[in-house]
Design an enzyme around this catalytic site. Sequence first.
Site, PDB file in Angstrom:
ATOM      1  N   GLU A  43      20.497  -3.600 -18.917  1.00 47.61           N
ATOM      2  CA  GLU A  43      21.905  -3.529 -18.529  1.00 47.61           C
ATOM      3  C   GLU A  43      22.600  -2.449 -19.350  1.00 47.61           C
ATOM      4  O   GLU A  43      22.866  -2.632 -20.542  1.00 47.61           O
ATOM      5  CB  GLU A  43      22.590  -4.879 -18.748  1.00 47.61           C
ATOM      6  CG  GLU A  43      24.059  -4.879 -18.379  1.00 47.61           C
ATOM      7  CD  GLU A  43      24.762  -6.167 -18.755  1.00 47.61           C
ATOM      8  OE1 GLU A  43      25.976  -6.104 -19.062  1.00 47.61           O
ATOM      9  OE2 GLU A  43      24.114  -7.233 -18.759  1.00 47.61           O
ATOM     10  N   ARG A  47      30.506   1.661 -21.217  1.00 48.86           N
ATOM     11  CA  ARG A  47      31.397   1.732 -22.373  1.00 48.86           C
ATOM     12  C   ARG A  47      31.385   3.100 -23.047  1.00 48.86           C
ATOM     13  O   ARG A  47      32.100   3.308 -24.036  1.00 48.86           O
ATOM     14  CB  ARG A  47      31.009   0.659 -23.410  1.00 48.86           C
ATOM     15  CG  ARG A  47      31.063  -0.759 -22.875  1.00 48.86           C
ATOM     16  CD  ARG A  47      30.674  -1.763 -23.939  1.00 48.86           C
ATOM     17  NE  ARG A  47      30.472  -3.088 -23.374  1.00 48.86           N
ATOM     18  CZ  ARG A  47      30.079  -4.147 -24.076  1.00 48.86           C
ATOM     19  NH1 ARG A  47      29.865  -4.028 -25.374  1.00 48.86           N
ATOM     20  NH2 ARG A  47      29.902  -5.317 -23.488  1.00 48.86           N
ATOM     21  N   THR A  71      29.595  -4.161 -17.598  1.00 47.35           N
ATOM     22  CA  THR A  71      31.010  -3.867 -17.831  1.00 47.35           C
ATOM     23  C   THR A  71      31.651  -3.213 -16.607  1.00 47.35           C
ATOM     24  O   THR A  71      32.519  -2.336 -16.736  1.00 47.35           O
ATOM     25  CB  THR A  71      31.213  -2.986 -19.092  1.00 47.35           C
ATOM     26  OG1 THR A  71      30.268  -3.366 -20.098  1.00 47.35           O
ATOM     27  CG2 THR A  71      32.608  -3.210 -19.673  1.00 47.35           C
ATOM     28  N   LYS A 131      27.244 -14.655 -14.499  1.00 44.09           N
ATOM     29  CA  LYS A 131      27.242 -14.350 -15.919  1.00 44.09           C
ATOM     30  C   LYS A 131      28.260 -15.260 -16.603  1.00 44.09           C
ATOM     31  O   LYS A 131      29.385 -15.403 -16.120  1.00 44.09           O
ATOM     32  CB  LYS A 131      27.616 -12.892 -16.147  1.00 44.09           C
ATOM     33  CG  LYS A 131      27.762 -12.512 -17.625  1.00 44.09           C
ATOM     34  CD  LYS A 131      28.064 -11.042 -17.780  1.00 44.09           C
ATOM     35  CE  LYS A 131      28.240 -10.664 -19.248  1.00 44.09           C
ATOM     36  NZ  LYS A 131      28.377  -9.205 -19.442  1.00 44.09           N
TER      37      LYS A 131
END
Length: 215
Positions: A43, A47, A71, A131
């Site tokens: 993953e 960011r 994200t 999640k």
Amino acid sequence: MSQSNPLPLIARAPVIPVVVIERLEDAVPLARALVEGGLPLIEVTLRTPVALRAMSVIAAEVEGAIVGAGTVTDRSQIEAVVEAGATYIVTPGTTPALAQALAEAPVPVLPGCATASEAMALDALGFKVLKFFPAEPSGGAPFLKGLAGPLPALRFCPTGGIGPSNAPDYLALPNVVAVGGSWVVPGDAIKAGNFDKVRELSAAAAKLPRAAKFD
């Protein structure tokens, strides 16, 4: 709803490395170390400025890597990460607008939730693998154990505050498919180019037992 079932994908390994790639040149050796250690799902979080390019080079150059985008917080990012090579999408939380966009995504998705109400809302929209984030501050393994009774159809990938000491507590739950964590990709090791350390940590994580059944 056009989303495909993420369960077969997420079930490939007990741990999904949550990766922050600061330097593009680290992407390929880092991904190779993870795959060689037995953790093929990677993953890559959105960011850093190089995140999309990192996904692309991993997808193109690392055999066996299953690249995901983490994200993801906005509809506009979905097309970008898919074009970059992401084969699954992970969100930290899920607004109604984002949920609608995720339902139309061309790849499997793991929408984020942190409460029973959020999990129920996503369940009602057809999302069955979620999640749980941030896992430790939001109640940890006891919270997910408590959800198994009233929400038996849901499966979770908890992330946030999970490491080698408490990952077994989560993986012992039948409603936990895998855990997400960054402990297998320590920033100091990556900065030093010590990918042997990443491979070693990944190999240990890949051997963690889990109670969940996937048939």
